[in-house]
Write an enzyme that holds these catalytic residues in place. Structure first.
Site, PDB file in Angstrom:
ATOM      1  CB  ILE A 124      -0.978   0.196   1.265  1.00 26.68           C
ATOM      2  CG1 ILE A 124      -1.669  -1.105   1.708  1.00 26.68           C
ATOM      3  CG2 ILE A 124      -1.855   1.271   1.243  1.00 26.68           C
ATOM      4  CD1 ILE A 124      -2.551  -1.401   2.776  1.00 26.68           C
TER       5      ILE A 124
ATOM      6  CE  LYS B 295       4.974  -3.004   8.934  1.00 26.69           C
ATOM      7  NZ  LYS B 295       4.200  -4.111   8.902  1.00 26.69           N
TER       8      LYS B 295
END
Ligand SMILES: NC(=O)c1ccc[n+]([C@@H]2O[C@H](COP(=O)([O-])OP(=O)(O)OC[C@H]3O[C@@H](n4cnc5c(N)ncnc54)[C@H](OP(=O)(O)O)[C@@H]3O)[C@@H](O)[C@H]2O)c1
Length: 392
Positions: free
Chosen positions: A127, A196
């Site tokens: 993504i 992340k």
């Protein structure tokens, strides 16, 4: 104007091999892997003369213009990325732990050397979340980013919830399929999502928060009682990373399991897929969905960064540059479900308010509000307690 890129690749594991394969199939990218540095001599899918074992062979090679770092050792990765930038090479990395720990310094190094460090593959695999936030959401006022950022723990939860399988069986399978990191705690205890989240928050809100200031708790303590509780209420359990703006100028973050209802976008994010909900002041919610782990999806994200380098793309860190800095705080309340077996474990938790309490021979749980700061105080001992918690 695009130039042919000569790549020096570090690592030929899951993602390194994935990159090799997507590069073979891609018809448009003018790039070539010239040498691959790995750690150990062993039988591989390519002939031995493709491999080297000393990092200098790539880092000091003037013919190479891009270093792609895809190894599973964050300290070594940091040394490689730093040296590569200092040696005048652009770099692509997938190592979120290294990035979350060193991005401050690596941003300065990019400015100093004029080189570019890209890392879209480090958060959410295929993504394109970082580049989208950096470019598409550059001028908008984001209010939150909430997502399932770890494919491996999502795969495990899906196996447990949808297919009724056991935790350990599902974890082994996630490892066999190449979704899990070499150290499973990295995935299932929420560290992978935490790193992340730190990277995503920097690009979304311009603030780089240290990992020890953010609570992360994963799914390794989940028990059949927790699954039963969620199912009886028609809910799913997902490991969620969240950063949100609140109050005047405040920002908070966490990685915690969530009890998720059917009307939430992330309810149907299953298997190794990731899903990210981006909320802004002017457009309400947008949802990005895709494969967050595995050889080819992650390899294709790395390839996309390599392609971006061929047109001299650099992250500008726009939110950091142009927006008023926010204050990071853990002084904020969230509502949680807490399951415990022994009162001594429960006694560690300082609830602000308890709205529901249940006790039986089989299980005990409470529902109530608690401050993030109070959970953060328990960060080190939380995985060792016989408890499971989830945000409601
Ligand atoms: N797996 C995923 O789905 C995924 C998704 C997104 C991001 N990532 C990130 O991508 C990176 C690589 O993950 P992976 O799953 O591909 O790991 P992996 O399968 O464990 O492979 C690691 C590779 O790194 C090599 N290596 C380790 N230390 C080295 C060193 N000092 N010098 C040179 N090579 C070294 C290993 O060499 P040997 O082959 O000789 O052992 C191996 O080829 C990690 O940072 C990970 O967090 C992974």
């Amino acid at each position: 104007m695009r130039n042919k890129l000569k790549i020096g690749l570090f690592g030929f594991g899951v993602v390194g091999q994935g990159l090799y394969q997507v590069l073979q199939k891609s018809k448009t990218v003018d790039a070539e892997i010239q040498a691959i540095c790995v750690k150990n001599k062993k039988q591989r899918a390519l002939a031995e003369d493709n491999f080297v074992y000393k990092s200098d062979f790539l880092l000091d090679n003037d013919d190479l213009d891009v270093i792609v770092e895809l190894i599973d050792d964050a300290d070594e990765a940091y040394a490689i990325v730093k040296t590569a930038l200092l040696n005048g090479k652009n770099v692509v990395s997938g190592n979120k732990k290294m990035l979350a720990e060193h991005l401050g310094e690596l941003i300065e190094l990019q400015k100093k050397t004029g080189q570019s460090l890209l890392y879209d593959a480090s958060a959410c695999g295929s993504i394109p979340v970082i580049r989208s936030i950096e470019e598409y959401y550059d001028n908008d006022l984001l209010s939150s980013v909430t997502g399932i950022l770890n494919g491996s723990s999502n795969y495990i939860l899906t196996q447990i919830f949808r297919d009724g399988r056991s935790y350990s069986e599902s974890l082994n399978e996630a490892q066999d399929l190449g979704f899990a990191e070499s150290n499973p705690s990295f995935d299932v205890d929420g560290f992978d999502s935490l790193f992340k989240l730190i990277i995503i928050s920097l690009h979304s809100f311009g603030i780089l928060v240290k990992s020890d200031k953010i609570i992360n708790f994963g799914i390794s303590n989940i028990m059949p009682q927790d699954i039963r509780y969620a199912k009886e209420k028609g809910l799913n359990i997902k490991l969620v990373a969240k950063v949100w703006k609140h109050g005047d100028n405040k920002l908070s973050m966490y990685v915690l399991p969530h009890l998720v209802s059917r009307d939430e976008y992330i309810y149907n994010v299953e298997d190794e897929f990731n899903g990210v909900v981006i909320e802004g002041e002017f457009y309400d919610k947008q949802f990005m969905f895709g494969k967050g782990a595995g050889a080819l999806p992650t390899g294709s994200a790395v390839l996309s960064d390599i392609t971006a380098l061929s047109y001299q793309y650099k992250y500008e860190y726009k939110k950091q540059k142009y927006f008023k800095p926010l204050d990071y705080t853990n002084d904020v309340e969230i509502e949680i479900y807490l399951r415990y077996n022994k009162l001594v474990d429960f006694s560690h938790f300082n609830f602000e308010n308890i709205s529901e309490k249940y006790s039986s021979n089989e299980t005990n749980f409470v529902v109530g509000t608690i401050k993030l700061s109070s959970l953060l105080d328990l960060k080190k001992i939380l995985p060792k307690l016989d408890v499971f918690l989830a945000v409601i």
